[in-house]
Write an enzyme that holds these catalytic residues in place. Structure first.
Site, PDB file in Angstrom:
ATOM      1  N   GLY A 299       8.713   1.877   8.928  1.00 39.57           N
ATOM      2  CA  GLY A 299       7.629   2.828   9.128  1.00 39.57           C
ATOM      3  C   GLY A 299       7.401   3.133  10.603  1.00 39.57           C
ATOM      4  O   GLY A 299       7.531   2.257  11.462  1.00 39.57           O
ATOM      5  N   GLU A 300       7.051   4.385  10.882  1.00 44.59           N
ATOM      6  CA  GLU A 300       6.763   4.783  12.272  1.00 44.59           C
ATOM      7  C   GLU A 300       5.447   4.195  12.771  1.00 44.59           C
ATOM      8  O   GLU A 300       5.162   4.242  13.949  1.00 44.59           O
ATOM      9  CB  GLU A 300       6.728   6.311  12.380  1.00 44.59           C
ATOM     10  CG  GLU A 300       8.100   6.935  12.255  1.00 44.59           C
ATOM     11  CD  GLU A 300       8.081   8.447  12.262  1.00 44.59           C
ATOM     12  OE1 GLU A 300       6.973   9.037  12.190  1.00 44.59           O
ATOM     13  OE2 GLU A 300       9.167   9.042  12.333  1.00 44.59           O
ATOM     14  N   LYS A 301       4.629   3.656  11.860  1.00 40.78           N
ATOM     15  CA  LYS A 301       3.403   3.008  12.319  1.00 40.78           C
ATOM     16  C   LYS A 301       3.754   1.892  13.311  1.00 40.78           C
ATOM     17  O   LYS A 301       3.058   1.677  14.291  1.00 40.78           O
ATOM     18  CB  LYS A 301       2.608   2.434  11.154  1.00 40.78           C
ATOM     19  CG  LYS A 301       1.273   1.864  11.631  1.00 40.78           C
ATOM     20  CD  LYS A 301       0.472   1.269  10.515  1.00 40.78           C
ATOM     21  CE  LYS A 301       0.949  -0.106  10.161  1.00 40.78           C
ATOM     22  NZ  LYS A 301       0.283  -1.203  10.849  1.00 40.78           N
TER      23      LYS A 301
ATOM     24  N   GLY B  99       1.907   3.112   2.220  1.00 38.88           N
ATOM     25  CA  GLY B  99       2.928   3.132   3.279  1.00 38.88           C
ATOM     26  C   GLY B  99       4.213   2.459   2.806  1.00 38.88           C
ATOM     27  O   GLY B  99       5.302   3.055   2.873  1.00 38.88           O
ATOM     28  N   HIS B 100       4.097   1.252   2.273  1.00 38.05           N
ATOM     29  CA  HIS B 100       5.269   0.544   1.748  1.00 38.05           C
ATOM     30  C   HIS B 100       5.914   1.347   0.612  1.00 38.05           C
ATOM     31  O   HIS B 100       7.127   1.503   0.550  1.00 38.05           O
ATOM     32  CB  HIS B 100       4.861  -0.822   1.165  1.00 38.05           C
ATOM     33  CG  HIS B 100       4.256  -1.770   2.154  1.00 38.05           C
ATOM     34  ND1 HIS B 100       2.940  -2.165   2.090  1.00 38.05           N
ATOM     35  CD2 HIS B 100       4.785  -2.412   3.232  1.00 38.05           C
ATOM     36  CE1 HIS B 100       2.691  -3.024   3.068  1.00 38.05           C
ATOM     37  NE2 HIS B 100       3.775  -3.187   3.776  1.00 38.05           N
TER      38      HIS B 100
ATOM     39  N   SER C 287      -1.744  -3.619   5.575  1.00 34.56           N
ATOM     40  CA  SER C 287      -2.168  -4.724   4.715  1.00 34.56           C
ATOM     41  C   SER C 287      -3.380  -5.418   5.326  1.00 34.56           C
ATOM     42  O   SER C 287      -4.208  -5.987   4.622  1.00 34.56           O
ATOM     43  CB  SER C 287      -1.025  -5.733   4.566  1.00 34.56           C
ATOM     44  OG  SER C 287       0.131  -5.073   4.125  1.00 34.56           O
ATOM     45  N   ARG C 288      -3.472  -5.368   6.648  1.00 33.16           N
ATOM     46  CA  ARG C 288      -4.567  -6.067   7.338  1.00 33.16           C
ATOM     47  C   ARG C 288      -5.911  -5.352   7.213  1.00 33.16           C
ATOM     48  O   ARG C 288      -6.941  -5.939   7.573  1.00 33.16           O
ATOM     49  CB  ARG C 288      -4.226  -6.240   8.817  1.00 33.16           C
ATOM     50  CG  ARG C 288      -3.090  -7.231   9.051  1.00 33.16           C
ATOM     51  CD  ARG C 288      -2.862  -7.457  10.542  1.00 33.16           C
ATOM     52  NE  ARG C 288      -2.059  -8.638  10.795  1.00 33.16           N
ATOM     53  CZ  ARG C 288      -0.758  -8.617  11.114  1.00 33.16           C
ATOM     54  NH1 ARG C 288      -0.117  -7.466  11.208  1.00 33.16           N
ATOM     55  NH2 ARG C 288      -0.102  -9.751  11.336  1.00 33.16           N
TER      56      ARG C 288
ATOM     57  N   HIS D 288       0.873  -1.183   0.000  1.00 32.21           N
ATOM     58  CA  HIS D 288       0.000   0.000   0.000  1.00 32.21           C
ATOM     59  C   HIS D 288       0.903   1.225   0.000  1.00 32.21           C
ATOM     60  O   HIS D 288       2.140   1.088  -0.011  1.00 32.21           O
ATOM     61  CB  HIS D 288      -0.952  -0.037   1.205  1.00 32.21           C
ATOM     62  CG  HIS D 288      -0.255  -0.262   2.523  1.00 32.21           C
ATOM     63  ND1 HIS D 288       0.642   0.642   3.063  1.00 32.21           N
ATOM     64  CD2 HIS D 288      -0.281  -1.315   3.386  1.00 32.21           C
ATOM     65  CE1 HIS D 288       1.093   0.176   4.217  1.00 32.21           C
ATOM     66  NE2 HIS D 288       0.560  -1.020   4.429  1.00 32.21           N
TER      67      HIS D 288
HETATM   68  P1  AMP Z   1       4.648  -4.789   6.876  1.00 31.09           P
HETATM   69  O1  AMP Z   1       4.618  -5.279   5.471  1.00 31.09           O
HETATM   70  O2  AMP Z   1       3.315  -4.447   7.433  1.00 31.09           O
HETATM   71  O3  AMP Z   1       5.468  -5.670   7.783  1.00 31.09           O
HETATM   72  O4  AMP Z   1       5.406  -3.409   6.836  1.00 31.09           O
HETATM   73  C1  AMP Z   1       6.645  -3.261   6.196  1.00 31.09           C
HETATM   74  C2  AMP Z   1       7.211  -1.897   6.530  1.00 31.09           C
HETATM   75  O5  AMP Z   1       6.279  -0.901   6.120  1.00 31.09           O
HETATM   76  C3  AMP Z   1       7.422  -1.705   8.037  1.00 31.09           C
HETATM   77  O6  AMP Z   1       8.600  -0.947   8.243  1.00 31.09           O
HETATM   78  C4  AMP Z   1       6.197  -0.932   8.445  1.00 31.09           C
HETATM   79  O7  AMP Z   1       6.405  -0.129   9.582  1.00 31.09           O
HETATM   80  C5  AMP Z   1       5.977  -0.070   7.216  1.00 31.09           C
HETATM   81  N1  AMP Z   1       4.588   0.383   7.154  1.00 31.09           N
HETATM   82  C6  AMP Z   1       3.468  -0.363   7.312  1.00 31.09           C
HETATM   83  N2  AMP Z   1       2.366   0.411   7.253  1.00 31.09           N
HETATM   84  C7  AMP Z   1       2.808   1.682   7.062  1.00 31.09           C
HETATM   85  C8  AMP Z   1       2.165   2.943   6.915  1.00 31.09           C
HETATM   86  N3  AMP Z   1       0.843   3.071   6.962  1.00 31.09           N
HETATM   87  N4  AMP Z   1       2.934   4.038   6.714  1.00 31.09           N
HETATM   88  C9  AMP Z   1       4.292   3.936   6.674  1.00 31.09           C
HETATM   89  N5  AMP Z   1       4.956   2.776   6.802  1.00 31.09           N
HETATM   90  C10 AMP Z   1       4.228   1.664   6.994  1.00 31.09           C
END
Ligand code: AMP
Length: 285
Positions: free
Chosen positions: A147-149, A36-37, A186-187, A34
C-alpha cells in the site's frame, strides 16, 4: 481458501503452482484486515492465477517500547474477509516458524530507510526487509502488492528486490480512506473517541500543503510551517513524530520543491501512532 501455517508447506505449494505455469500474487500483511488490505487482495485476484495473503505480526519490526503486545488481532474475521476476496492461501505462521531460536541472518535495509519512520523507529526496516525477503523466497511470486500508505516501506522493498535480484515485481496501490479522509489502519481501533474525531485532520493538513504546492508555492519551510500550525490547532491530541517534505525516490528532505516530492507525517496519539502521506507533483513554473 487454505490456511497454511508451515513455511515449508507454503514453499512446496507455491513450487507446484509455478511448475504448472500459474502466476502468484503475494499480499504481505499483519492482519486485522480493513478495506486497505482487502483492496490489495482484490487487485491481486485480478492480476494473478493464485493469491497468497500472509498474516504475520512480525515481532522484529517492533521496537522494545512499541505496540507489539497490543497490536489488534482477529484471526476468524480475517479468514472470512480473505476468503471473500478469493484469496487462495492465507499464510499465518507462528512466530517460532519464521524465526527459529537460532535465527541470526538479517537483511540490512537500504539508504532510504535512514529517513522518516526509519529515523524514529530504529531497526524497523531491518525487520521489514528481513520478513519481506523471507516471504518472497517462500512464495517466489510474480508480483507482490503493497500500500502507498506506507510509501517509504514501498520504496524500500522496491529497492531491496532490485538490489538482491529477487524476480518479483513490486506494485504500490492507493491508500484506502474513511469517508472523512482518515487513512485506514489496523491501529485506528486504538484511538479514543476524541482522538478519532481529530485524526482526519492529518490528511487534511497534508492536502492543504498539496494544494498550496499545486498553486505554485515552492518554499518547503513555509509549506511545513502552515501544516504544522494547522495540525497543532486541529489535532492537539496528536504529538508530532515527523512532518516532512521529501524526495519521492530517496525519501531525503528537500529544500525547494523541484521533482516529485512527498509530504509525509507521523503523529503519536495515546495508544496509536498514525502515518500518512500525499504526493506533490508541482506544476512546471
Ligand atoms: P499492515 O497490515 O498494516 O502491515 O499492512 C499490510 C499492507 O497493507 C501494506 O502493504 C500496507 O501498506 C497496506 N495498507 C495498510 N493500510 C492501507 C490503506 N489504508 N490503504 C491501502 N493499503 C494499505
Amino acid at each position: 481458501m487454505e490456511i497454511v501455517s508451515s513455511p515449508e508447506a507454503l514453499q512446496k505449494l507455491c513450487w507446484s503452482w509455478r511448475l504448472q505455469g500459474e502466476s502468484i500474487a503475494l499480499v504481505p500483511t499483519m492482519g486485522y484486515f480493513h478495506e486497505g488490505h482487502v483492496s490489495l487482495m482484490r487487485w491481486g485476484r485480478e492480476q494473478a492465477d493464485k493469491v497468497v495473503a500472509s498474516l504475520f505480526v512480525n515481532p522484529t519490526q517492533f521496537g522494545p517500547n512499541e505496540d507489539l503486545g497490543s497490536y489488534p488481532r482477529d484471526m476468524e474475521r480475517d479468514k472470512a474477509l480473505a476468503a471473500e476476496q478469493g484469496v487462495d492461501v492465507l499464510f499465518a505462521p507462528p512466530s517460532e516458524a519464521m524465526y527459529t531460536p537460532d535465527h541470526s541472518t538479517w537483511v540490512i535495509s537500504p539508504e532510504i530507510s535512514k529517513h522518516l519512520c526509519g529515523a524514529s523507529r530504529p531497526g524497523h526496516f531491518k525487520g521489514v526487509c528481513t520478513i519481506v525477503a523471507k516471504l518472497l523466497l517462500l512464495t517466489l511470486p510474480s508480483l507482490a502488492i503493497f500500500g502507498e500508505k506506507d510509501r517509504q516501506q514501498l520504496a524500500i522493498v522496491t529497492q531491496m528486490v532490485r538490489d538482491l535480484n529477487i524476480p518479483t515485481r513490486i506494485v504500490g496501490r492507493p491508500t484506502a480512506r474513511e469517508s472523512d479522509g482518515l487513512a485506514l489502519s489496523s491501529r485506528n481501533v486504538n484511538l479514543s473517541e476524541q482522538e478519532r474525531a481529530q485524526a482526519p485532520f492529518l490528511y487534511k493538513g497534508l492536502k492543504q500543503i498539496q494544494s498550496m504546492a499545486k498553486r505554485g508555492e515552492r518554499n518547503v519551510s513555509l509549506l511545513l510551517r502552515v501544516a504544522d500550525e494547522f495540525l497543532a490547532q486541529n489535532m492537539p491530541l496528536g504529538a508530532k513524530d515527523y512532518l516532512e517534505i521529501v524526495d519521492a525516490r530517496t525519501m531525503a528532505p528537500v529544500v525547494m520543491l523541484k521533482e516529485e516530492s512527498v509530504i509525509a507525517a507521523a503523529y503519536k496519539f495515546s495508544r496509536a501512532r498514525l502515518i500518512d502521506n500525499v504526493l506533490i507533483q508541482p506544476t512546471s513554473p
